[in-house]
Design a protein around this motif. Structure first.
Motif, short mmCIF file in Angstrom:
data_model
loop_
_atom_site.label_atom_id
_atom_site.label_comp_id
_atom_site.label_asym_id
_atom_site.label_seq_id
_atom_site.Cartn_x
_atom_site.Cartn_y
_atom_site.Cartn_z
N GLY A 166 24.97 13.32 -87.13
CA GLY A 166 26.24 12.62 -87.26
C GLY A 166 27.31 13.29 -86.41
N LEU A 167 28.53 12.83 -86.56
CA LEU A 167 29.66 13.42 -85.84
C LEU A 167 30.47 14.26 -86.81
CD1 LEU A 167 31.14 10.48 -83.74
CD2 LEU A 167 30.29 12.64 -82.87
N PRO A 168 30.87 15.47 -86.40
CA PRO A 168 31.75 16.24 -87.27
C PRO A 168 33.03 15.44 -87.54
CG PRO A 168 30.93 17.59 -85.46
CD PRO A 168 30.52 16.17 -85.18
N GLU A 169 33.53 15.50 -88.74
CA GLU A 169 34.69 14.70 -89.15
C GLU A 169 35.90 14.93 -88.25
OE1 GLU A 169 36.73 11.82 -91.03
OE2 GLU A 169 34.61 12.25 -91.36
N ASN A 170 36.18 16.19 -87.95
CA ASN A 170 37.35 16.47 -87.11
C ASN A 170 37.18 15.90 -85.70
OD1 ASN A 170 35.39 18.39 -86.42
ND2 ASN A 170 36.90 19.97 -85.99
N LEU A 171 35.97 15.92 -85.18
CA LEU A 171 35.71 15.34 -83.86
C LEU A 171 35.82 13.82 -83.90
CD1 LEU A 171 34.86 15.76 -80.91
CD2 LEU A 171 32.51 15.42 -81.67
N LEU A 172 35.34 13.21 -84.96
CA LEU A 172 35.45 11.76 -85.11
C LEU A 172 36.93 11.34 -85.09
CD1 LEU A 172 34.35 8.93 -85.65
CD2 LEU A 172 34.21 9.52 -88.07
N ARG A 173 37.76 12.06 -85.81
CA ARG A 173 39.20 11.74 -85.83
C ARG A 173 39.82 11.91 -84.45
NH1 ARG A 173 39.01 14.26 -90.87
NH2 ARG A 173 39.80 16.22 -90.02
N ARG A 174 39.51 13.02 -83.78
CA ARG A 174 40.05 13.27 -82.43
C ARG A 174 39.60 12.19 -81.46
NH1 ARG A 174 38.12 18.47 -79.98
NH2 ARG A 174 39.08 17.65 -78.10
N ALA A 175 38.32 11.84 -81.51
CA ALA A 175 37.79 10.82 -80.60
C ALA A 175 38.41 9.46 -80.88
CB ALA A 175 36.26 10.76 -80.71
N ALA A 176 38.60 9.15 -82.15
CA ALA A 176 39.23 7.87 -82.52
C ALA A 176 40.67 7.81 -82.02
CB ALA A 176 39.17 7.66 -84.03
N GLU A 177 41.39 8.93 -82.13
CA GLU A 177 42.76 8.98 -81.62
C GLU A 177 42.79 8.88 -80.09
OE1 GLU A 177 44.43 12.62 -83.09
OE2 GLU A 177 44.37 11.93 -85.18
N THR A 178 41.84 9.50 -79.44
CA THR A 178 41.81 9.54 -77.98
C THR A 178 41.36 8.21 -77.37
OG1 THR A 178 41.31 11.91 -78.05
CG2 THR A 178 40.85 10.77 -75.98
N PHE A 179 40.29 7.62 -77.93
CA PHE A 179 39.68 6.45 -77.29
C PHE A 179 39.90 5.13 -78.04
CE2 PHE A 179 37.02 10.16 -76.16
CZ PHE A 179 37.34 10.20 -74.82
N ARG A 212 30.94 6.54 -89.36
CA ARG A 212 30.38 7.45 -90.36
C ARG A 212 29.07 6.88 -90.91
NH1 ARG A 212 35.79 7.34 -92.06
NH2 ARG A 212 36.87 9.22 -91.42
N ALA A 213 29.06 5.59 -91.17
CA ALA A 213 27.89 4.94 -91.75
C ALA A 213 26.79 4.71 -90.71
CB ALA A 213 28.28 3.61 -92.40
N HIS A 214 27.19 4.44 -89.47
CA HIS A 214 26.24 4.10 -88.40
C HIS A 214 26.62 4.86 -87.14
CE1 HIS A 214 24.95 0.70 -90.91
NE2 HIS A 214 26.23 0.43 -91.06
#
Length: 104
Positions: free
Chosen positions: A31-44, A73-75
């Motif tokens: 999966g993606l680390p939660e903090n990275l998921l948030r950063r990537a969502a903010e960035t892209f 998170r789910a997929h």
């Protein structure tokens, strides 16, 4: 440098080879680390979501309506690949622009 993707993805393999085999985090298993998921969502933003994937086509309309971060998170395979973390910068995909930024 860390590449987030899947080991059998052709685009991820190309990036790994050209970048000299940096660390690969297989999002299918880890999966993606939660903090990275948030950063990537903010960035892209919504560009992080791959709406052409087999996984996306298999989702119902109700599932597709969920917030992007919940979907990822789910997929995790719904993420466009590769997501590259180089120092404090994030790059998405293996486009000519990303290659130029990372390879000079």
């Amino acid at each position: 440098m860390i590449i987030y993707g899947i080991k059998n993805c052709d685009t991820c393999r190309k990036a790994l080879k050209e970048l000299g085999n940096p660390e690969l985090v297989d999002i299918r298993h880890d999966g993606l680390p939660e903090n990275l998921l948030r950063r990537a969502a903010e960035t892209f933003g919504n560009d992080l979501l791959n709406r052409r994937s087999t996984t996306w086509r298999g989702l119902s309309e109700d599932e597709r309506a969920a917030p992007m971060e919940d979907l990822l998170r789910a997929h995790p395979l719904l993420m466009k690949r590769p997501l590259i973390e180089a120092g404090d910068r994030l790059y998405l995909g293996w486009t000519p622009q990303v290659r130029a930024a990372l390879l000079g």
